[in-house]
Scaffold this motif. Structure first.
Motif, PDB file in Angstrom:
ATOM      1  N   TYR A  30       0.831  -1.190   0.000  1.00 23.87           N
ATOM      2  CA  TYR A  30       0.000   0.000   0.000  1.00 23.87           C
ATOM      3  C   TYR A  30       0.872   1.248   0.000  1.00 23.87           C
ATOM      4  N   SER A  31       0.302   2.314  -0.540  1.00 26.53           N
ATOM      5  CA  SER A  31       0.873   3.649  -0.454  1.00 26.53           C
ATOM      6  C   SER A  31      -0.265   4.586  -0.093  1.00 26.53           C
ATOM      7  N   VAL A  32      -0.016   5.502   0.846  1.00 28.14           N
ATOM      8  CA  VAL A  32      -1.077   6.351   1.378  1.00 28.14           C
ATOM      9  C   VAL A  32      -0.677   7.812   1.279  1.00 28.14           C
ATOM     10  N   GLY A  33      -1.618   8.636   0.870  1.00 27.24           N
ATOM     11  CA  GLY A  33      -1.420  10.075   0.817  1.00 27.24           C
ATOM     12  C   GLY A  33      -2.653  10.797   1.338  1.00 27.24           C
ATOM     13  N   LEU A  34      -2.501  12.081   1.593  1.00 25.78           N
ATOM     14  CA  LEU A  34      -3.595  12.912   2.073  1.00 25.78           C
ATOM     15  C   LEU A  34      -3.714  14.122   1.159  1.00 25.78           C
ATOM     16  N   GLU A  35      -4.942  14.439   0.763  1.00 30.05           N
ATOM     17  CA  GLU A  35      -5.179  15.548  -0.158  1.00 30.05           C
ATOM     18  C   GLU A  35      -6.294  16.434   0.378  1.00 30.05           C
ATOM     19  N   ALA A  36      -6.123  17.743   0.266  1.00 27.94           N
ATOM     20  CA  ALA A  36      -7.133  18.702   0.689  1.00 27.94           C
ATOM     21  C   ALA A  36      -7.221  19.810  -0.350  1.00 27.94           C
ATOM     22  N   TYR A  37      -8.437  20.201  -0.677  1.00 29.64           N
ATOM     23  CA  TYR A  37      -8.597  21.309  -1.610  1.00 29.64           C
ATOM     24  C   TYR A  37      -9.681  22.262  -1.128  1.00 29.64           C
ATOM     25  N   VAL A  38      -9.600  23.493  -1.639  1.00 31.63           N
ATOM     26  CA  VAL A  38     -10.623  24.512  -1.402  1.00 31.63           C
ATOM     27  C   VAL A  38     -10.981  25.109  -2.750  1.00 31.63           C
ATOM     28  N   GLN A  39     -12.246  24.976  -3.120  1.00 33.97           N
ATOM     29  CA  GLN A  39     -12.729  25.613  -4.344  1.00 33.97           C
ATOM     30  C   GLN A  39     -13.203  27.014  -3.998  1.00 33.97           C
ATOM     31  N   THR A  40     -12.621  28.019  -4.637  1.00 30.40           N
ATOM     32  CA  THR A  40     -12.904  29.411  -4.315  1.00 30.40           C
ATOM     33  C   THR A  40     -14.113  29.914  -5.111  1.00 30.40           C
ATOM     34  N   THR A  41     -14.396  31.176  -4.935  1.00 34.73           N
ATOM     35  CA  THR A  41     -15.452  31.844  -5.715  1.00 34.73           C
ATOM     36  C   THR A  41     -14.844  32.691  -6.830  1.00 34.73           C
ATOM     37  N   TRP A  42     -13.538  32.465  -7.116  1.00 30.56           N
ATOM     38  CA  TRP A  42     -12.845  33.261  -8.130  1.00 30.56           C
ATOM     39  C   TRP A  42     -13.121  32.685  -9.514  1.00 30.56           C
TER      40      TRP A  42
END
Length: 341
Positions: free
Chosen positions: A196-208
């Motif tokens: 296994y390989s594990v990662g963490l991802e986070a995003y924010v969709q703006t109003t731009w």
């Protein structure tokens, strides 16, 4: 008058010069003979250690997203305080290649792997079409994903659906909002029957973006994982939570899941099946909850696609997914390419 001491015998000058030349030539021959012998020993030791490393990490060598890459892992970056031994050469940083870790826009989930430090990917889908659903209309997008390796384990990303054309009865043309994204590779391990390989991802969709495509500020936190299954099948999946605004403007948190199974059918050409529940890994599809009751939101999709690695710099991909429910776009078709810098 003769000295009482016994004189040593003198060698004539001609024989003395010949003897010196003979000794010099024999020394040169011995030195030249010793040099290749030492080189062979060094190469033999290097070959032995290299084969041992390949044997120890034999499974890990093919442990990559999409499995089409058989390149070994990137060497660790040398410590700035450590002074290399004069007999041990420090490995050079590997060149950025589209084969490792591979494009993320190719299929619905995102890889757990990150770009090497300083590496850049530009991924785009100039042709992205979404069909209508029970409460959304047809839509065309020209997507972009820009990825930058801040370190070997941290990747900065900028995503947008780009140029957007919305069909009737609510026809509109504009630019979709910009999304700021970060991915971190956490850990990987390789057991005898499980890897296994594990990662963490986070995003924010703006109003731009264009006001007509403004869905409010949305975010997501995802766990990314990769496995290599028997018969060299890559299994890539993401699980997490995404936020959106419902038709009343209230924020709602929804679980989401994306997956893909992929395998090379010939060298550098792979086929995959993919799907998602509630949302894609990146904010690609419109949520029913943004225009209707969230309690009715059940989004499921299933599709197929391909990825062709043209060379070390360029990959071409495409996919088609169909809806399994009334609140999902009736189809999602993409065609694009990725370039490594």
């Amino acid at each position: 008058m003769r000295s009482g001491s016994r004189r040593s015998k003198r060698v004539p000058r001609g024989r003395e010069a010949a003897l010196a030349g003979l000794l010099l030539s024999e020394g040169m021959i011995a030195l030249l003979a010793a040099m290749p012998a030492r080189g062979v020993e060094a190469r033999a030791a290097s070959s032995s250690s290299g084969s041992a490393a390949r044997h120890f990490g034999e499974h890990t060598a093919t442990y990559r997203e999409h499995v089409h890459s058989t390149e070994p892992d990137r060497p660790p970056s040398p410590s700035p305080t450590a002074s290399p031994s004069p007999e041990v050469s420090v490995p050079e940083a590997s060149a950025v290649t589209i084969r490792e870790p591979g494009p993320d826009l190719a299929n619905l989930p995102n890889s757990s792997y990150t770009l090497p430090e300083g590496g850049i990917y530009l991924e785009m889908s100039p042709f992205t079409m979404q069909g209508a659903s029970s409460d959304s209309v047809k839509q065309y997008n020209w997507e972009f994903l820009l990825r930058y390796g801040l370190t070997d384990d941290v990747e900065l990303r900028l995503f947008t659906q780009g140029l957007t054309v919305q069909g009737p009865p609510q026809s509109a043309t504009g630019f979709s909002p910009i999304t700021f994204d970060t991915k971190v590779h956490l850990y990987k391990d390789d057991f005898e029957y499980f890897n296994y390989s594990v990662g963490l991802e986070a995003y924010v969709q703006t109003t731009w973006g264009s006001p007509v495509f403004n869905n409010g500020t949305q975010g997501s936190l995802m766990l990314n994982a990769d496995h290599v299954l028997p018969w060299d099948i890559a299994f890539n999946w993401n699980f997490g939570f995404a936020s959106l605004q419902d038709f009343r403007g209230a924020e709602v948190i929804l679980p989401s899941f994306q997956w893909a199974l992929q395998r090379d059918v010939v060298e550098d050409f792979a086929l995959f099946v993919q799907g998602y529940v509630n949302a894609a890994a990146l904010p690609r599809t419109l949520h029913a909850g943004s225009v209707g009751p969230v309690e009715n939101l059940q989004e499921h999709a299933l599709g197929v696609g391909f990825q062709w690695t043209v060379n070390d710099r360029i990959a071409v991909f495409g996919s088609y997914s169909g809806a399994l429910g009334d609140y999902v776009p009736s189809y999602l078709g993409t065609m694009g390419l990725a370039v490594a810098f």
